[in-house]
Write a protein that holds these residues in place. Sequence first.
Motif, PDB file in Angstrom:
ATOM      1  N   SER A   1       0.828  -1.204   0.000  1.00  0.00           N
ATOM      2  CA  SER A   1       0.000   0.000   0.000  1.00  0.00           C
ATOM      3  C   SER A   1       0.866   1.259   0.000  1.00  0.00           C
ATOM      4  O   SER A   1       0.567   2.242  -0.677  1.00  0.00           O
ATOM      5  N   SER A   2       1.975   1.222   0.737  1.00  0.00           N
ATOM      6  CA  SER A   2       2.862   2.382   0.814  1.00  0.00           C
ATOM      7  C   SER A   2       3.403   2.751  -0.566  1.00  0.00           C
ATOM      8  O   SER A   2       3.471   3.932  -0.930  1.00  0.00           O
ATOM      9  N   VAL A   3       3.778   1.739  -1.352  1.00  0.00           N
ATOM     10  CA  VAL A   3       4.299   2.003  -2.692  1.00  0.00           C
ATOM     11  C   VAL A   3       3.230   2.661  -3.563  1.00  0.00           C
ATOM     12  O   VAL A   3       3.500   3.597  -4.320  1.00  0.00           O
ATOM     13  N   LYS A   4       1.992   2.195  -3.442  1.00  0.00           N
ATOM     14  CA  LYS A   4       0.895   2.772  -4.226  1.00  0.00           C
ATOM     15  C   LYS A   4       0.582   4.204  -3.803  1.00  0.00           C
ATOM     16  O   LYS A   4       0.126   5.018  -4.601  1.00  0.00           O
ATOM     17  N   GLU A   5       0.828   4.506  -2.527  1.00  0.00           N
ATOM     18  CA  GLU A   5       0.453   5.815  -1.993  1.00  0.00           C
ATOM     19  C   GLU A   5       1.419   6.932  -2.382  1.00  0.00           C
ATOM     20  O   GLU A   5       1.204   8.090  -2.025  1.00  0.00           O
ATOM     21  N   VAL A   6       2.498   6.591  -3.101  1.00  0.00           N
ATOM     22  CA  VAL A   6       3.386   7.643  -3.616  1.00  0.00           C
ATOM     23  C   VAL A   6       2.591   8.549  -4.557  1.00  0.00           C
ATOM     24  O   VAL A   6       2.739   9.777  -4.560  1.00  0.00           O
ATOM     25  N   GLU A   7       1.755   7.929  -5.367  1.00  0.00           N
ATOM     26  CA  GLU A   7       0.872   8.680  -6.262  1.00  0.00           C
ATOM     27  C   GLU A   7      -0.505   8.752  -5.607  1.00  0.00           C
ATOM     28  O   GLU A   7      -1.279   7.801  -5.665  1.00  0.00           O
ATOM     29  N   HIS A   8      -0.781   9.865  -4.946  1.00  0.00           N
ATOM     30  CA  HIS A   8      -2.047   9.973  -4.224  1.00  0.00           C
ATOM     31  C   HIS A   8      -2.815  11.213  -4.677  1.00  0.00           C
ATOM     32  O   HIS A   8      -2.223  12.220  -5.051  1.00  0.00           O
ATOM     33  N   THR A   9      -4.104  11.112  -4.625  1.00  0.00           N
ATOM     34  CA  THR A   9      -4.979  12.203  -5.021  1.00  0.00           C
ATOM     35  C   THR A   9      -5.956  12.490  -3.891  1.00  0.00           C
ATOM     36  O   THR A   9      -6.651  11.568  -3.430  1.00  0.00           O
ATOM     37  N   PRO A  10      -6.031  13.722  -3.436  1.00  0.00           N
ATOM     38  CA  PRO A  10      -6.975  14.043  -2.346  1.00  0.00           C
ATOM     39  C   PRO A  10      -8.413  13.768  -2.768  1.00  0.00           C
ATOM     40  O   PRO A  10      -8.793  13.986  -3.928  1.00  0.00           O
ATOM     41  N   PHE A  11      -9.208  13.263  -1.837  1.00  0.00           N
ATOM     42  CA  PHE A  11     -10.618  13.008  -2.117  1.00  0.00           C
ATOM     43  C   PHE A  11     -11.373  14.329  -2.102  1.00  0.00           C
ATOM     44  O   PHE A  11     -11.197  15.149  -1.197  1.00  0.00           O
ATOM     45  N   GLU A  12     -12.199  14.541  -3.087  1.00  0.00           N
ATOM     46  CA  GLU A  12     -12.963  15.776  -3.175  1.00  0.00           C
ATOM     47  C   GLU A  12     -14.452  15.485  -3.031  1.00  0.00           C
ATOM     48  O   GLU A  12     -14.938  14.419  -3.420  1.00  0.00           O
ATOM     49  N   GLY A  13     -15.166  16.441  -2.491  1.00  0.00           N
ATOM     50  CA  GLY A  13     -16.606  16.299  -2.347  1.00  0.00           C
ATOM     51  C   GLY A  13     -16.971  15.402  -1.186  1.00  0.00           C
ATOM     52  O   GLY A  13     -16.191  15.206  -0.247  1.00  0.00           O
TER      53      GLY A  13
END
Length: 294
Positions: free
Chosen positions: A214-226
């Motif tokens: 999961s940590s490796v995937k979280e390098v590319e993260h997008t804030p949740f909107e709405g």
Amino acid sequence: METSELNLKLANEVLAKVRSAGFDHAEVIVSEKAETEMQIDAGDISLLRNTENVELKMRAIAGGRYAAISLNQLDDDSIASGIAKLKEAAKAAPVDEARAFAPKREAPVVSEGPVEASLESMYSRVNALVENVAKSYPELVVEQSTLKFQRGRTVRANSLGLELDESAGFYSMMAMFSSKRGDKTSSFNYSGAVSRDLSKDLINWGSIERLFASSVKEVEHTPFEGKFVGPAILTPDVVYDMMGTWFSHIEDSRLIAGTSQLRGKIGEQVASPLFTIRSEPQSQEFAWREYTTG
């Protein structure tokens, strides 16, 4: 004499001194703990150390006033000074007629888990973790992480005739990590687990590998909107953290202080009927089991 016999003898000797100081009831607990720790820092094995600690705790009640004090120096002068401080603390404590110690009961000597650390196995497992991370998760950086063997023994004696002798040995793993790709990084995370032995690779303990991935995937993260209305899926680690808050409402400190949302709720439904809690501190599923509490 075995160390445990010496400590039980010490506990009863100190207990007699506390009682002679004018307390109605008293309890003395002597705890020994030995640790062998192997540490990973920035992906390399960087530390091996052994530590030992002995603690003596005195608890006493006088006129309904309770006090407790802990010592790590067990010479006669330190114990005498501790008893004097215990008396002063009791004088300043509020009266609580509900305070009491556990009565005498038949209790077997408890001894569980390995007695000594297997250094060869510890090194093999830690080295395998480092190699596994480098191969499977090259963007993951494991920092300030430890594999630890712990062996502890506690003896307890009180003025009601209770005597307990418990010891346990186990291994514990704690990993701190983050991932880096170019100039982007994930947040720091951590995970850990406890085991009776080293039969499994460390990466397979608890949720360690799932969180590594999961940590490796979280390098590319997008804030949740709405916002949304609907079901949410919670990971086991999230539920574990949330349980600490939930269960604090049935612990004595909150119930006594009146800050618990569950105070006075006996017999009422306070959670979903799908939610089940069982208290099984001696379950065989645990690597370290709890036979007594404070």
